[in-house]
Design a protein around this motif. Structure first.
Motif, PDB file in Angstrom:
ATOM      1  N   UNK A  74       0.847  -1.201   0.000  1.00  0.00           N
ATOM      2  CA  UNK A  74       0.000   0.000   0.000  1.00  0.00           C
ATOM      3  C   UNK A  74       0.877   1.245   0.000  1.00  0.00           C
ATOM      4  N   UNK A  75       0.454   2.313  -0.665  1.00  0.00           N
ATOM      5  CA  UNK A  75       1.266   3.540  -0.688  1.00  0.00           C
ATOM      6  C   UNK A  75       1.314   4.192   0.685  1.00  0.00           C
ATOM      7  N   UNK A  76       2.202   5.172   0.838  1.00  0.00           N
ATOM      8  CA  UNK A  76       2.313   5.908   2.091  1.00  0.00           C
ATOM      9  C   UNK A  76       1.001   6.590   2.442  1.00  0.00           C
ATOM     10  N   UNK A  77       0.823   6.819   3.749  1.00  0.00           N
ATOM     11  CA  UNK A  77      -0.437   7.390   4.218  1.00  0.00           C
ATOM     12  C   UNK A  77      -0.175   8.606   5.107  1.00  0.00           C
ATOM     13  N   UNK A  78      -1.092   9.549   5.038  1.00  0.00           N
ATOM     14  CA  UNK A  78      -1.117  10.665   5.991  1.00  0.00           C
ATOM     15  C   UNK A  78      -2.434  10.602   6.733  1.00  0.00           C
ATOM     16  N   UNK A  79      -2.412  10.894   8.029  1.00  0.00           N
ATOM     17  CA  UNK A  79      -3.633  10.791   8.816  1.00  0.00           C
ATOM     18  C   UNK A  79      -3.540  11.703  10.039  1.00  0.00           C
ATOM     19  N   UNK A  80      -4.691  11.942  10.659  1.00  0.00           N
ATOM     20  CA  UNK A  80      -4.736  12.733  11.888  1.00  0.00           C
ATOM     21  C   UNK A  80      -5.923  12.284  12.713  1.00  0.00           C
ATOM     22  N   UNK A  81      -5.840  12.506  14.026  1.00  0.00           N
ATOM     23  CA  UNK A  81      -6.961  12.182  14.901  1.00  0.00           C
ATOM     24  C   UNK A  81      -8.156  13.043  14.518  1.00  0.00           C
TER      25      UNK A  81
END
Length: 314
Positions: free
Chosen positions: A60-67
């Motif tokens: 899977x490609x890189x991910x960005x996330x936040x609460x």
């Protein structure tokens, strides 16, 4: 056990399905590399009120996330993330976070194991745990906790729900011993009787919360302690009235998330001690960041996902 795999979706829909699965806790941000799909598999198990999840990614490609701000799930979580470095060697990182506090991340993990701990067990834990939000667990203790979490993932598929529930308190104790800074942990250990009294107070509140007049004075009488001692016990966690109110709201939240609960929202509010529906709704939203109606809808959506093995539509 709950299980979910994006392989059942078309490549163009895989990231959206994955994002929907996690929408109650984190906001996944799209990347530019999703055309080839998003291969990920998710499993979860309950240990009493704790939840353990295991995620594996396949290219899977890189991910960005936040609460997600003001998520109704304001749990703490221990996160073990594994990544394959550029030189081909595995790398692992163990961290501790609060879902109630801001946090952003970027990663290309191949495996993530997360242990979720709800806040409504011991009020005394709240300040101690929130002080270590974002902490990378000490290398003195990380191997112990990593080994334990790996063992849970291997063994829980073969353990009955009853036996899994019996692991809740030992698991909580191990997490506290590994992540709370030693001086804080030693200070907490000096007052075990206080923790016992808090647990007794919680039981008494739950037995009497249907009475809207139940308050600090009656709680002190039923616990056979002085008002001053009771107030000292809760002075660092918002006070006695706050403790009682949170117990009422968390019981309402639990019932709204129970698919077998048939009573109306208004009736549930009455049964936890709120006579006025608007007061109940305002207090509920302050505590969980959503209305009672939204909480019930989310509970039904999760039940749908657990039953059918896929995120609810929408």
């Amino acid at each position: 056990m709950a299980h979910f795999n994006t392989a059942s979706f078309q490549p163009k829909d895989q990231f959206g399905a994955w994002r929907s699965l996690h929408r109650d806790t984190i906001e996944l941000l799209p990347t530019d590399e999703l055309a080839a799909g998003f291969a990920a598999e998710f499993s979860s198990w309950r240990l009493g009120d704790l939840v353990l999840t295991h995620v594996s990614y396949t290219g899977a490609p890189g991910r960005r996330w936040r609460h997600r701000p003001k998520s109704y799930l304001d749990h703490w979580c221990v996160v073990l993330a594994r990544t394959v470095a550029a030189d081909g060697r595995p790398r692992e990182e163990l961290s501790f976070r609060s879902l109630a506090l801001p946090y952003e991340g970027r990663a290309q993990d191949s495996e993530v194991i997360t242990l979720y701990l709800p806040r409504d067990q011991r009020p005394a834990d709240e300040q101690r745990f929130d002080c270590v939000h974002g902490l990378e667990v000490s290398q003195d203790f990380a191997p112990l906790l990593i080994g334990y979490m790996d063992g849970l993932v291997r063994r829980l598929p073969h353990v009955t729900p009853g036996h899994a529930a019996s692991l809740e308190m030992p698991t909580r104790a191990l997490v506290a011993a590994c992540i709370i800074p030693q001086p804080v942990y030693q200070e907490a250990a000096r007052s075990p009787l206080g923790s016992v009294l808090v647990d007794r107070a919680r039981v008494v509140v739950r037995q009497n919360m249907a009475s809207p007049d139940f308050g600090p004075d009656r709680l002190a009488r039923l616990l056979a302690v002085s008002r001053s001692k009771l107030y000292r016990l809760f002075e660092n966690s918002g006070g006695v009235a706050h403790f009682i109110n949170r117990e009422r709201l968390h019981e309402a939240h639990r019932r709204l998330n129970c698919e077998r609960e048939t009573l109306s929202i208004h009736a549930i509010g009455n049964e936890v001690g709120f006579i006025d529906h608007s007061t109940f709704s305002r207090a509920f939203r302050r505590e969980f960041g959503c209305s009672p109606t939204e909480a019930r809808e989310r509970g039904l959506a999760r039940s749908f996902a657990d039953e059918w093995g896929e995120p609810p539509p929408g």
